[in-house]
Each structure stands twice: as C-alpha cells, then as structure tokens.
Design an enzyme around this catalytic site. Structure first.
Site, short mmCIF file in Angstrom:
data_model
loop_
_atom_site.label_atom_id
_atom_site.label_comp_id
_atom_site.label_asym_id
_atom_site.label_seq_id
_atom_site.Cartn_x
_atom_site.Cartn_y
_atom_site.Cartn_z
N GLU A 95 0.87 -1.17 0.00
CA GLU A 95 0.00 0.00 0.00
C GLU A 95 0.91 1.22 0.00
OE1 GLU A 95 -3.48 2.44 2.41
OE2 GLU A 95 -2.44 0.81 3.43
N ASP B 81 -2.50 11.68 -3.01
CA ASP B 81 -2.55 13.07 -3.44
C ASP B 81 -2.58 13.10 -4.97
OD1 ASP B 81 -1.93 15.75 -4.18
OD2 ASP B 81 -0.93 16.07 -2.26
N GLU C 251 -10.93 8.51 4.09
CA GLU C 251 -12.04 8.13 3.22
C GLU C 251 -13.37 8.50 3.85
OE1 GLU C 251 -14.00 4.27 0.95
OE2 GLU C 251 -12.15 4.02 2.10
#
EC number: 2.1.1.33
Length: 252
Positions: free
Chosen positions: A51, A125, A202
C-alpha cells in the site's frame, strides 16, 4: 493522553516490523531486505501486497486481518501517521504486516524483480500540478515494473475526480487491461469486504458527500509506456493536505 510525535518516532524505531529508510538515509546504500522479504521477514512464500501512501495504515491492517495468506507492506514517509497502524498490528500480533517509512520516489530500491504481486493506491494526493508526482503516472508505472510480477495488479481507490480521470487516460493510452472500474464504488456491484474497508480520510470524503472511485487494472512488463496528453478539469475542493495551489482550471 495521546503520544506526541517524538514518542511515536521512538516507538517506531523500536518496532520489529517497521523499517525506516528515508531518502536521506539510503542514497546509494543497498537495502539488505531487497529480494529477501519472503524468507527473512515473513518466513513464507505468500504474495506480497504494497500500500503506497498508506497514511495511518488502516487499510493495510484491515487487509492483513482479512487475508492471513498474503503479506502486506504499508509505505509512507510520515512516521507519526504510520504509528497508528504499526502499533495496532503489533498489539494484535499480526505476522503478515510490515511498515516501510521511505520516499515512494525510491520505492524500487526496496524490492527485487517480481517480488511484489499487487499495489494499492488509497486516496493518494492527485498532484494536479505535476504528472511525474502522481502515483498512477507512467513515471511511477516504470518504477513499479521493476518489482511487480508480470501482469501484476494495481488498485486505485480515490475521492479525486482528477486522479480518477487522469488514470483512465493513462490506462487507455497504454491499453492496460482493466478488471473493474466505477465512479461510485458504494453504489456499484463490487462493494465486497476488501473495498468496504474505510480509512480515516475516506470517511471524511464520504461525510462530505463525495463519491469514491475505484479502478483495478494490470501492468504488463512489455511495451513502452506513453504519458497521456490531455487537459483534465481540476478538483474544485480543498481536502486534507491538498489544494489546487493554482488559479488554473485544468491541468495535464
């Protein structure tokens, strides 16, 4: 009372599953674990999943719990944020999760060819001013090719319409195989257990009424990658640590 940054940095330095190699510390210095993650850290031959830009690391921890037969490595440069997931996984005794604090721009220094099976890009980003900084740009795809298995999987989960649109154009320009794509994940047919893991940020986007977008595609080893030459409308909103930083309405 919560810990301050210095206390978190001290914790991170002592954690056995945390590797800290910022750019300033690894310039032209080989990383001993490169090519040896399976045998020397995880002690198995399970697939390795990264990740990139993990933030607090909640997604990696969630995936690690869900898939004990896979190995997960969360990567970010912000150690004080990673502390949350690193601490949670340590306290839970998770053996299939690691954290790598480094600059993603040098990610290929830490993994050997074919060592990684999948990459997750969770709420990266969008870097609307400069394509080479976007984690789905061909600049980074070339880096991923150096350690991702042939036809390895890349997942993009984002609130940013700019990032989503740019990535679609990049995929189309290079005819990369797409396995799933949606502009509104939580109103699609693919809200499975994996995709329903929600990070702190999120939930912020969802609370603001933003749709979550998702693309799952594969990255072949062959072929010269072409950067898309298109103008894309910028995201109109400001989000955590992000802004347009420009009066422009579109960008490439």
């Amino acid at each position: 009372m919560g810990k301050n940054k210095l206390e978190k940095f001290a914790d991170m330095a002592s954690y056995p599953h945390v590797f800290e190699y910022p750019y300033s510390a690894v310039d032209n210095v080989p990383f001993d674990m490169k090519g040896k993650w399976h045998q020397e850290f995880f002690g198995n031959d399970h697939p390795i999943v990264l990740e990139l830009g993990c933030g607090r690391g909640e997604y990696t921890v969630g995936l690690g719990r869900m898939f004990p037969d896979k190995n997960f490595i969360a990567v970010d440069i912000k150690g004080s944020r990673m502390w949350t997931g690193a601490t949670e996984s340590l306290q839970a005794g998770m053996k299939n999760v690691a954290f790598l604090r480094t600059n993603i721009e040098i990610i290929e220094r830490f993994f050997a060819a074919g060592e990684v099976s999948e990459i997750w890009l969770t709420f990266s980003d969008p870097q609307m001013k400069k394509a080479t900084k976007r984690l789905t740009s061909t600049y980074f795809m070339e880096r991923y090719r150096k350690f991702l298995k042939p036809d390895g999987i890349i997942h993009l989960k984002t609130d940013s319409n700019f990032m989503f649109t740019y990535t679609k154009y990049m995929i189309e320009a290079n005819q990369l195989p797409v396995e799933f794509i949606t502009e509104d994940l939580y109103h699609s047919d693919l809200v499975d257990d994996i995709l329903s893991i929600k990070t702190y940020y999120e939930q912020q986007w969802l609370d603001r009424g933003l749709n979550i977008k998702y693309i799952k595609f594969r990255l072949p080893q062959e072929g010269v990658l072409q950067e898309p030459d298109v103008e894309i409308e910028l995201d109109p909103y400001r989000s955590y640590n992000r802004s347009k930083r420009s009066g422009l309405q579109t960008s490439k």
